[in-house]
Design an enzyme around this catalytic site. Structure first.
Site, mmCIF file in Angstrom:
data_model
loop_
_atom_site.group_PDB
_atom_site.id
_atom_site.type_symbol
_atom_site.label_atom_id
_atom_site.label_comp_id
_atom_site.label_asym_id
_atom_site.label_seq_id
_atom_site.Cartn_x
_atom_site.Cartn_y
_atom_site.Cartn_z
ATOM 1 N N THR A 48 0.536 -1.049 0.213
ATOM 2 C CA THR A 48 0.252 -0.278 0.390
ATOM 3 C C THR A 48 1.166 1.261 0.194
ATOM 4 O O THR A 48 0.962 2.563 -0.071
ATOM 5 C CB THR A 48 -1.488 0.031 1.005
ATOM 6 O OG1 THR A 48 -0.330 -0.167 2.380
ATOM 7 C CG2 THR A 48 -2.042 -1.440 1.521
ATOM 8 N N CYS A 49 2.135 1.293 0.604
ATOM 9 C CA CYS A 49 2.799 2.314 0.258
ATOM 10 C C CYS A 49 3.260 2.989 -0.808
ATOM 11 O O CYS A 49 4.003 3.903 -1.525
ATOM 12 C CB CYS A 49 4.190 2.033 1.200
ATOM 13 S SG CYS A 49 3.939 1.866 2.749
#
Length: 689
Positions: A655-656
């Site tokens: 997700t980063c």
């Protein structure tokens, strides 16, 4: 929308930050004490009004404008005035109070005198009607059927029994009997004699085998709710139900099932405290006051598709909503001071009134609130309340489309706790009324709203760098060489302050033997204690409207969709702004990529949103489109599909970086199977790059 013509006037930057003002009023104003049309900003209790029914009537022959004529409505005679400009034969719409029970009209038969009864047939049922005084044969009378007595219903999670009172038992005397395999004592009610039947209730008692069949499975994070002997749902960790990447560290630590749940503790005079408890020690009730909800219904509804669960929730909200006939709340605000006025109005409303229907008015602007004004109010207040300039919330360091609580909110605004309580009420009211909140929150906040376990993994959504640094400690040979204590250093307006995360933490060194304790202390501090007072007020406000148990049928991703709605996804924009790396570098025509987009295009809107949640951490799409997706560093990080031969079975998400790692599947069917399983089971990888 009732105030569309004025919507361009609302963006006054000076009004984003709420001023430091006097405390909000203690109570709503009763409308009987004030002229509502000229009333100042605030919340006002409006008296109850019966809901009317509409009927069509035809103007009889010979009736002229201005004359009255009689009609029968709901079995009652009412007089209707013929309006100017109408004539005989025209149809009019008239309104009359809604009747709670069906009324009937019957003609009194011949030879029936006042006080005598006569028979009529209603719905194939014979009914005796008494002729009223002053009524003669041939005249018509109106009557209602008596409401049938409903048999007493057992309380939730209770079972009803019926027993005959034994001979020799006197009123108010207890007697023993066997019910549901157990010996119980029942007291004979007053005025009941031996031989008569009475009913009584007992709490349902299930065997261990029966208890094990009642559960709420989410396929998220490995956690499920199981029914306990106390008839409450308890959290249980099931490792086999998660597909999260398992990594072995030099220093043992259970990353996934070391989890905590915030618990609100009632104190005196309506006050609460909040604390973190181990997830397995937390339980919720399986009954909701005002509804027929029980553990069986929660378990069965949780297995339904998302939209069916939403429809079920709407029905539960309808059951606990205060009827219009018992009054509603009118909120009046000035557009130029919409946030401050709204906070003071919302905070003045008693808890018992929060489930009433709300109507909104922007002072000085025409517009009947038939829904449009309410939508605009929710949008404008949310936009200002969650704006970082207000000082209450700040951008997530991982995803700048999501907001998290500002731990220094009290410095920016001395009234911050009132605003957080108002924020909770706003979110709860939006959920109950089906309104959309345009601002997304970090994932741990949705978990707090529904009492979901949070683990160290959730720290990644708040501070990715701290999360990575803590994980690296698990691979040190000797942590004591780092000279760490059980403290954190916080920046308070440019001034460094040391905070102990356990009692006496400044004098407690971190070593291999207590590293797990240190990580748990970091988890408790960063995910709750750091913003404890703000979180407590937000949750308290939210539960003023929404019973926590009703959310048990949803998972945390679905709660985000409930509050913010399904995103408007432009598939062509999504495809055009996707990058390809790894085995797919410079190969947008690779078979797996081609199959991926075919599968995604065929997904329901709900599952497209869940795919976005899986890869980017939120279902939100930037207003400018996919070209403006951001990473954890605030820079543009486009949606990325990474081909990796080393990834087996399930895709992994980062997700980063807004990246999904795809195995090299051999067929479209295989890709579809495991992609759908991954987005539904939240299989997230946490590799460090």
């Amino acid at each position: 929308m009732g105030n569309d013509q004025s919507s361009q006037n609302g963006a006054h930057g000076a009004n984003n930050a709420p001023p430091r003002s006097a405390p909000p009023p203690a109570n709503t104003t009763n409308v009987s004490n004030v002229n509502i049309a000229n009333a100042p900003p605030g919340a006002y209790k409006m008296p109850g009004q019966p809901r009317n029914q509409r009927f069509y009537v035809t103007i009889p022959r010979g009736v002229r404008p201005g004359q009255h004529f009689a009609v029968l409505v709901n079995g009652q005679q009412m007089m209707v005035r013929c309006p100017e400009g109408n004539r005989q034969g025209d149809r009019l719409i008239v309104t009359a109070p809604r009747q709670n029970s069906q009324q009937y009209v019957v003609t009194v038969p011949d030879n029936v005198r006042a006080g005598q009864q006569f028979r009529v047939m209603i719905n194939n049922q014979e009914v005796m009607v008494t002729c009223p005084r002053g009524v003669r044969p041939g005249q018509r009378v109106t009557f209602q059927l008596p409401q049938p007595e409903r048999p007493p219903q057992p309380a939730p999670n209770h079972q009803m029994f019926e027993v005959t009172v034994p001979e020799g038992v006197r009123p108010e005397q207890p007697f023993a009997l066997i019910a549901n395999g157990q010996r119980v004592m029942v007291t004979c009610p007053p005025n009941i004699r031996p031989g008569q039947k009475i009913r009584f209730q007992l709490p349902i008692q299930l065997s261990q085998q029966q208890l094990e069949t009642i559960k709420v499975s989410y396929d998220k994070d490995g956690w499920m709710r199981c029914l306990g002997p106390d008839m409450k749902f308890h959290w249980v960790y099931n490792k086999s139900s998660t597909t999260s990447t398992t990594q072995t560290y030099k220093i043992p630590f259970e990353l996934d099932n070391t989890a905590y749940v915030r618990e609100m503790i009632p104190l005196s005079e309506g006050k609460y405290d909040i604390r973190f408890v181990p997830a397995t020690a937390y339980a919720i009730d399986t009954v909701v006051k005002g509804t027929n909800v029980n553990y069986q219904e929660l378990s069965s509804v949780s297995a339904l598709p998302f939209q069916q669960k939403v429809d079920w929730l709407k029905n539960q909200f309808s059951a606990i909503r205060v009827p219009w006939e018992e009054g509603h709340i009118k909120i009046k605000v000035r557009r130029g001071c919409v946030l401050q006025d709204s906070m003071e109005a919302m905070e003045s409303i008693d808890v018992t009134d929060m489930r009433k229907t709300f109507r909104f008015e922007f002072i000085g602007e025409p517009g009947l609130d038939a829904g449009g004004v309410a939508r605009e109010w929710f949008y404008l207040v949310s936009e200002r309340l969650f704006n970082p300039d207000c000082g209450l919330f700040q951008y997530s360091s991982v995803n700048q489309m999501c907001m998290q609580v500002n731990p220094n909110s009290g410095i920016a605004n001395e009234m911050h706790l009132a605003f957080f309580h108002m924020a909770g009420r706003l979110l709860g009211k939006a959920m109950m009324d089906g309104q959309i909140v345009p601002v997304h929150l970090v994932r741990p906040m949705y978990k707090h709203l529904m009492g979901w376990p949070v683990s160290l993994r959730d720290l990644e959504h708040l501070d990715d760098q701290v999360y990575r640094n803590l994980l690296e400690l698990l691979d040190f040979d000797d942590v004591s060489s780092l000279d760490l204590e059980f403290v954190v250093t916080e920046d308070h307006l440019g001034k460094a302050e040391t905070v102990e995360i356990v009692e006496g933490g400044a004098n407690k060194n971190v070593v291999n033997e207590n590293l797990a304790e240190y990580l748990e202390a970091q988890l408790r501090y960063r995910l709750m204690n750091k913003t404890k007072s703000q979180l407590l007020e937000l949750l308290r406000g939210f539960y003023d409207v929404v019973p926590e148990s009703l959310l048990a049928v949803f998972d945390f991703q679905e709660v985000e969709l409930l509050l913010h709605g399904l995103p408007n996804i432009d598939m062509d924009d999504w495809v055009a702004n996707t990058e390809y790396t790894g085995d797919f570098a410079n190969q947008p025509g690779h078979n797996v990529v081609f199959w991926f987009w075919e599968v995604v295009r065929d997904l329901e809107q709900e599952n497209k949103a869940k795919l976005l949640q899986f890869v980017t951490g939120t279902s939100g799409v930037p207003a400018q489109g996919f070209a403006f997706l951001q990473g954890n560093d605030g820079n543009i990080r486009k949606f990325t599909i990474h081909g990796d031969k080393n990834v087996q079975v399930f895709p992994r998400a980062h997700t980063c970086f807004n990246r999904i790692d795809m195995p090299i599947y051999s067929s479209k069917q295989e890709l579809s199977k495991y992609l759908n399983m991954a987005i539904c089971m939240e299989a997230t990888g946490f590799d460090i790059e």
